[in-house]
Scaffold this motif. Structure first.
Motif, PDB file in Angstrom:
ATOM      1  N   VAL A 128       1.585   1.422  -5.327  1.00 32.92           N
ATOM      2  CA  VAL A 128       0.374   1.509  -5.979  1.00 32.92           C
ATOM      3  C   VAL A 128       0.669   2.384  -7.285  1.00 32.92           C
ATOM      4  O   VAL A 128       0.138   2.416  -8.299  1.00 32.92           O
ATOM      5  CB  VAL A 128      -0.701   1.807  -5.050  1.00 32.92           C
ATOM      6  N   ILE A 164       0.961  -1.060   0.042  1.00 36.04           N
ATOM      7  CA  ILE A 164       0.202  -0.076  -0.078  1.00 36.04           C
ATOM      8  C   ILE A 164       0.915   1.074   0.105  1.00 36.04           C
ATOM      9  O   ILE A 164       2.042   1.555   0.653  1.00 36.04           O
ATOM     10  CB  ILE A 164      -0.819  -0.065   1.096  1.00 36.04           C
ATOM     11  N   THR A 187      -7.157  -4.856  -4.617  1.00 33.20           N
ATOM     12  CA  THR A 187      -8.341  -4.738  -3.642  1.00 33.20           C
ATOM     13  C   THR A 187      -7.783  -3.420  -2.894  1.00 33.20           C
ATOM     14  O   THR A 187      -7.102  -2.588  -3.302  1.00 33.20           O
ATOM     15  CB  THR A 187      -8.340  -5.867  -2.717  1.00 33.20           C
ATOM     16  N   PHE A 188      -8.664  -3.166  -1.835  1.00 33.66           N
ATOM     17  CA  PHE A 188      -8.643  -2.084  -0.978  1.00 33.66           C
ATOM     18  C   PHE A 188      -8.519  -2.302   0.363  1.00 33.66           C
ATOM     19  O   PHE A 188      -8.908  -3.230   0.761  1.00 33.66           O
ATOM     20  CB  PHE A 188      -9.645  -1.053  -1.307  1.00 33.66           C
ATOM     21  N   THR A 189      -7.922  -1.181   1.174  1.00 28.85           N
ATOM     22  CA  THR A 189      -7.952  -1.203   2.597  1.00 28.85           C
ATOM     23  C   THR A 189      -9.381  -0.985   3.107  1.00 28.85           C
ATOM     24  O   THR A 189     -10.201  -0.196   2.594  1.00 28.85           O
ATOM     25  CB  THR A 189      -7.092  -0.338   3.309  1.00 28.85           C
ATOM     26  N   ILE A 242      -3.075  -3.948  -9.057  1.00 27.91           N
ATOM     27  CA  ILE A 242      -4.005  -3.337  -8.122  1.00 27.91           C
ATOM     28  C   ILE A 242      -5.406  -4.267  -8.046  1.00 27.91           C
ATOM     29  O   ILE A 242      -6.102  -4.268  -8.994  1.00 27.91           O
ATOM     30  CB  ILE A 242      -4.431  -1.804  -8.416  1.00 27.91           C
ATOM     31  N   SER A 247      -9.969   4.546   2.584  1.00 24.44           N
ATOM     32  CA  SER A 247      -9.806   3.593   1.792  1.00 24.44           C
ATOM     33  C   SER A 247      -8.569   3.525   0.872  1.00 24.44           C
ATOM     34  O   SER A 247      -8.578   4.513   0.016  1.00 24.44           O
ATOM     35  CB  SER A 247     -11.028   2.890   1.072  1.00 24.44           C
ATOM     36  N   MET A 248      -7.708   2.575   0.708  1.00 26.66           N
ATOM     37  CA  MET A 248      -6.596   3.179  -0.241  1.00 26.66           C
ATOM     38  C   MET A 248      -6.442   1.510  -0.893  1.00 26.66           C
ATOM     39  O   MET A 248      -6.801   0.498  -0.546  1.00 26.66           O
ATOM     40  CB  MET A 248      -5.108   3.140   0.421  1.00 26.66           C
ATOM     41  N   PRO A 249      -6.059   1.652  -2.336  1.00 25.66           N
ATOM     42  CA  PRO A 249      -5.702   0.594  -3.106  1.00 25.66           C
ATOM     43  C   PRO A 249      -4.534  -0.196  -2.542  1.00 25.66           C
ATOM     44  O   PRO A 249      -3.463   0.172  -2.163  1.00 25.66           O
ATOM     45  CB  PRO A 249      -5.393   1.095  -4.569  1.00 25.66           C
ATOM     46  N   VAL A 250      -4.747  -1.763  -2.797  1.00 31.95           N
ATOM     47  CA  VAL A 250      -3.535  -2.642  -2.477  1.00 31.95           C
ATOM     48  C   VAL A 250      -3.097  -3.169  -3.988  1.00 31.95           C
ATOM     49  O   VAL A 250      -3.730  -3.699  -4.919  1.00 31.95           O
ATOM     50  CB  VAL A 250      -4.122  -3.559  -1.782  1.00 31.95           C
TER      51      VAL A 250
END
Length: 320
Positions: free
Chosen positions: A149, A145, A282-284, A280, A271-274
């Motif tokens: 990204v 993260i 999923t997200f937090t 990329i 929310s942040m991308p993973v």
């Protein structure tokens, strides 16, 4: 023994499903030459297109019952896309490293030359390696993260084709100019750590990012995840850290916090991308875990020195 000779001897050849990502950096390889290498080692080869992430998994599942070995040609993202179907079907995997970084192949000592890699896929030994998972998405190398990204977004397919691994450095220079720290809460080993980070990484394998090392003692079959958070004040601190990240010794720096675990949860203020293995996905909030020995991969024979697989890993001939 070739496929024809095996047929004359009344021996059924092993059935191989070969999937090559034509969009990978070296995806325009000579598929017929690869097929010939595999057939010379007694494999009956069926070729199928990789397609998209979901389509690739569907093709693997559809052919699982009549396939003894799956061989995938592509980069780390392509191998990552095959992971769910590999875990479900139990098919052993042979890797043709056709991408830019090919971090999983380097971790396992698989040759970067496609024909040599095809030899390993056909004649090597099967080794069990772990698979990491974040929010249901599997990964072999690392999930992260932050900076990675932005790097994935900056590193276009054209840059990979033109510059190869050097493209990572070019993209990184552009990304560093707009580096923006974020607040995260890392719940690991029963404790919650609040960090102000530019990147949080969770490693399952050994290599990632075109030459970086997850942790100096990391191995793809140690049943552990290696977590780090880079808590620097500004971009100017990162060049000094780079050599340590190449060696995997970054945990010795005050600006880098590290943990090892079997599961970890990361929550961010927004929310942040993973990024998983360069894509990329999923997200937090993100929950990570590890599946020990979840996938079998054809690797060089022990004498060839697969660098990150210890001698007590489960092995058996790929021809079995």
């Amino acid at each position: 023994m070739s496929e024809a000779n095996m047929a004359d001897a009344g021996i059924s050849p092993r059935r191989c499903l070969l999937m090559v990502n034509a969009k990978a950096r070296s995806g325009r390889c000579d598929v017929e030459a690869i097929r010939n290498v595999l057939q010379e080692h007694g494999l009956s080869v069926r070729v199928a297109a990789t397609g998209g992430r979901d389509e690739m998994g569907d093709v693997i599942r559809a052919h699982a019952a009549d396939t003894d070995l799956l061989i995938v040609g592509g980069g780390d993202g392509t191998i990552n896309a095959a992971a769910p179907a590999l875990m479900e079907t139990g098919l052993p995997l042979g890797i043709l490293p056709l991408g830019t970084a090919n971090d999983l192949a380097r971790t396992l000592g698989i040759p970067l030359d496609p024909l040599q890699a095809a030899e390993v896929a056909a004649t090597g030994r099967l080794r069990r390696i772990d698979v990491g998972e974040v929010n249901g998405v599997p990964f072999f190398n690392v999930a992260s993260i932050g900076l990675s990204v932005e790097l994935a977004r900056e590193l276009t397919r054209e840059m990979k084709r033109r510059w190869g691994v050097l493209g990572y450095g070019i993209a990184a220079l552009r990304v560093l100019r707009r580096m923006n720290p974020f607040t995260a809460w890392i719940n690991v080993n029963g404790e919650v750590h609040r960090v102000k980070s530019v990147q949080v990484g969770v490693g399952n394998g050994r290599h990632y990012g075109g030459g970086l090392t997850v942790e100096e003692n990391a191995a793809p079959d140690d049943g552990r995840l290696d977590v780090y958070s880079i808590d620097v004040q500004g971009w100017w601190e990162l060049p000094a850290l780079y050599p340590a990240f190449r060696k995997g010794t970054h945990g010795r720096w005050d600006a880098v916090h590290t943990w090892d675990c079997t599961e970890v949860e990361i929550v961010t203020r927004r929310s942040m991308p993973v990024n998983t293995d360069g894509e990329i996905t999923t997200f937090t909030p993100a929950r990570f875990t590890v599946h020990p020995g979840a996938v079998l991969i054809a690797c060089p024979l022990p004498a060839s020195g697969a660098e990150a697989v210890p001698s007590d890993a489960e092995t058996r001939p790929a021809a079995a």
